[in-house]
Design an enzyme around this catalytic site. Sequence first.
Site, PDB file in Angstrom:
ATOM      1  N   THR A 120       0.836  -1.212   0.000  1.00  0.00           N
ATOM      2  CA  THR A 120       0.000   0.000   0.000  1.00  0.00           C
ATOM      3  C   THR A 120       0.868   1.258   0.000  1.00  0.00           C
ATOM      4  O   THR A 120       0.693   2.135  -0.863  1.00  0.00           O
ATOM      5  CB  THR A 120      -0.920  -0.015   1.243  1.00  0.00           C
ATOM      6  OG1 THR A 120      -1.638  -1.244   1.241  1.00  0.00           O
ATOM      7  CG2 THR A 120      -1.893   1.138   1.218  1.00  0.00           C
ATOM      8  N   VAL A 121       1.789   1.346   0.954  1.00  0.00           N
ATOM      9  CA  VAL A 121       2.580   2.586   1.047  1.00  0.00           C
ATOM     10  C   VAL A 121       3.569   2.679  -0.121  1.00  0.00           C
ATOM     11  O   VAL A 121       3.735   3.750  -0.733  1.00  0.00           O
ATOM     12  CB  VAL A 121       3.311   2.694   2.409  1.00  0.00           C
ATOM     13  CG1 VAL A 121       4.088   4.004   2.494  1.00  0.00           C
ATOM     14  CG2 VAL A 121       2.326   2.598   3.571  1.00  0.00           C
ATOM     15  N   LYS A 152       7.163   1.992  11.844  1.00  0.00           N
ATOM     16  CA  LYS A 152       7.208   2.403  13.264  1.00  0.00           C
ATOM     17  C   LYS A 152       7.838   1.351  14.170  1.00  0.00           C
ATOM     18  O   LYS A 152       8.527   1.698  15.135  1.00  0.00           O
ATOM     19  CB  LYS A 152       5.818   2.764  13.778  1.00  0.00           C
ATOM     20  CG  LYS A 152       4.826   1.628  13.628  1.00  0.00           C
ATOM     21  CD  LYS A 152       3.410   2.042  13.886  1.00  0.00           C
ATOM     22  CE  LYS A 152       2.474   0.928  13.475  1.00  0.00           C
ATOM     23  NZ  LYS A 152       2.010   0.969  12.119  1.00  0.00           N
ATOM     24  N   GLU A 206       9.625  10.392   9.013  1.00  0.00           N
ATOM     25  CA  GLU A 206       8.450  11.249   9.235  1.00  0.00           C
ATOM     26  C   GLU A 206       7.143  10.457   9.241  1.00  0.00           C
ATOM     27  O   GLU A 206       6.233  10.731  10.030  1.00  0.00           O
ATOM     28  CB  GLU A 206       8.391  12.335   8.139  1.00  0.00           C
ATOM     29  CG  GLU A 206       7.263  13.326   8.286  1.00  0.00           C
ATOM     30  CD  GLU A 206       7.303  14.062   9.616  1.00  0.00           C
ATOM     31  OE1 GLU A 206       8.176  14.901   9.804  1.00  0.00           O
ATOM     32  OE2 GLU A 206       6.437  13.787  10.484  1.00  0.00           O
ATOM     33  N   ILE A 239       0.830  13.430   8.839  1.00  0.00           N
ATOM     34  CA  ILE A 239       0.975  14.636   9.678  1.00  0.00           C
ATOM     35  C   ILE A 239       2.466  14.914   9.915  1.00  0.00           C
ATOM     36  O   ILE A 239       3.180  14.031  10.375  1.00  0.00           O
ATOM     37  CB  ILE A 239       0.313  14.441  11.064  1.00  0.00           C
ATOM     38  CG1 ILE A 239      -1.144  14.018  10.922  1.00  0.00           C
ATOM     39  CG2 ILE A 239       0.442  15.690  11.915  1.00  0.00           C
ATOM     40  CD1 ILE A 239      -1.806  13.629  12.243  1.00  0.00           C
ATOM     41  N   ASP A 259      -0.043  -0.307  18.710  1.00  0.00           N
ATOM     42  CA  ASP A 259       0.375   0.592  17.630  1.00  0.00           C
ATOM     43  C   ASP A 259       0.654   1.996  18.190  1.00  0.00           C
ATOM     44  O   ASP A 259       1.705   2.589  17.926  1.00  0.00           O
ATOM     45  CB  ASP A 259      -0.741   0.627  16.563  1.00  0.00           C
ATOM     46  CG  ASP A 259      -0.480   1.611  15.452  1.00  0.00           C
ATOM     47  OD1 ASP A 259       0.328   1.298  14.567  1.00  0.00           O
ATOM     48  OD2 ASP A 259      -1.078   2.711  15.471  1.00  0.00           O
ATOM     49  N   LYS A 279       4.284   4.399  18.629  1.00  0.00           N
ATOM     50  CA  LYS A 279       4.367   5.787  18.150  1.00  0.00           C
ATOM     51  C   LYS A 279       4.736   6.740  19.285  1.00  0.00           C
ATOM     52  O   LYS A 279       5.564   7.635  19.098  1.00  0.00           O
ATOM     53  CB  LYS A 279       3.038   6.177  17.490  1.00  0.00           C
ATOM     54  CG  LYS A 279       2.784   5.389  16.194  1.00  0.00           C
ATOM     55  CD  LYS A 279       1.372   5.589  15.694  1.00  0.00           C
ATOM     56  CE  LYS A 279       1.114   4.833  14.404  1.00  0.00           C
ATOM     57  NZ  LYS A 279      -0.324   4.744  14.081  1.00  0.00           N
TER      58      LYS A 279
HETATM   59  N1  HSE Z   1      -3.509   0.770  12.091  1.00  0.00           N
HETATM   60  C1  HSE Z   1      -3.010   2.116  12.187  1.00  0.00           C
HETATM   61  C2  HSE Z   1      -4.151   3.047  12.550  1.00  0.00           C
HETATM   62  C3  HSE Z   1      -2.369   2.498  10.877  1.00  0.00           C
HETATM   63  O1  HSE Z   1      -5.296   2.600  12.644  1.00  0.00           O
HETATM   64  O2  HSE Z   1      -3.918   4.221  12.796  1.00  0.00           O
HETATM   65  C4  HSE Z   1      -1.234   3.433  10.992  1.00  0.00           C
HETATM   66  O3  HSE Z   1      -0.179   3.000  11.799  1.00  0.00           O
END
Ligand code: HSE
Length: 404
Positions: free
Chosen positions: A11-12, A100, A124, A131, A196, A200
């Site tokens: 995807t990315v 990440k 980033e 963002i 997740d 971060k």
């Molecule tokens: N699964 C993550 C979210 C995607 O829902 O924000 C980005 O790390």
Amino acid sequence: MVNIAVLGYGTVGSGVVEVLRTNQESINRRAGQEINLKYVLDLRDFPGDPVEEILVHDYNTILNDDDVRIVVEVMGGVNPAYQFVKDALLKGKSVCTSNKELVAKHGAELLEIAKNNKINFLFEASVGGGIPIIRPLNQSLTADEIVEISGILNGTTNYILTKMSKEGLAFDAVLKEAQELGYAERNPEADVEGYDACRKIAILSSLACGHQVDYEDIYTEGITKITDIDFKYADKLGVTIKLIGSSRKVEGGFAAMVAPKMISKEHPLAGVNGVMNAIFVKGNVLGDVMFYGAGAGKLPTASAVVSDVVDAVKHMGTNIMTIWNTRKAELVDIKNVSTRFFVRIKGSMNEKLDKANAVFKGKAVTVDGLDGEFGYVTAPMTEKDYSSAAAEFNGIISMIRYEG
Ligand code: HSE
């Protein structure tokens, strides 16, 4: 001309290729020279896709090509990404990544290799998707001591909580709907359990304090225990419930945590709804700033990755100093951190209020039509004091930290 290679055409990765093609002219102008996508690495083939012409399956083709100056790692996961990135940096190639897990775990080491080789390791897109937050922290907010970073760092959980809040739905029902719409993963654990967001906030905390914050050290609680009844109390209290990743300077260092919190509807993060993310930063001289936008998704994430490529091109031959060393940051034990707690208490308020007042020293809250229980917001107390008080108090149904 600068040659680059993209690792991973998911995807990315496909987003990065699309962004480079869509905005080719302005990107080249901003970078000061032409950016040429020389290779895309993926295990799969993509018949009919123009990328086939530059697709390679063996990483060594990229690694051993001295013309490739920048590697874009968008494969995700720690293995083999870590080895690929490390090898690229050791070969003198700058790396831009959205990964990440990789950054949270090995950021300090990879930054050091980049510094020693006068190249750059940029990430980033690893926090907050599209963002801008890493570059502002590293290059804009440099006049300040960062005293707090609090963020809505996960779109899936924010979508779920927003739906629960606005439509009065139960967690399971919203999760199922989010999965059907493709917002939530089939296996939603990393999102709904807060893992997740934890990675971060670990990255942001490391940048704020300059040392390695291990995500394993961050107290992490997800949203699976939040119910529609909690939102009824929240409404009554004039607050909302958000999954907040936070890192705050307190006496003795930084206290970091991921947990659902009741926050005032006036708080800047309270109005961040749906899949959107936001990061609120408090500086000791600047005061408050907030960064808001799409925290995930193909093109927003790719936009952040390509902005790193532009930065890497602009800084070819120089390292952009990033203060994040391998020395482990000792986080303040959250047991000693004070906050208020919202608790639901089973039983009749007439019978239990005196005891609740004596133990928690706060105020009760009731919701019309909700019998057999009442809510209570405690006075500020440490996590440790709350835990021992709650263990002795008969009938606590649930607890949410309260910052109303
Ligand atoms: N699964 C993550 C979210 C995607 O829902 O924000 C980005 O790390």
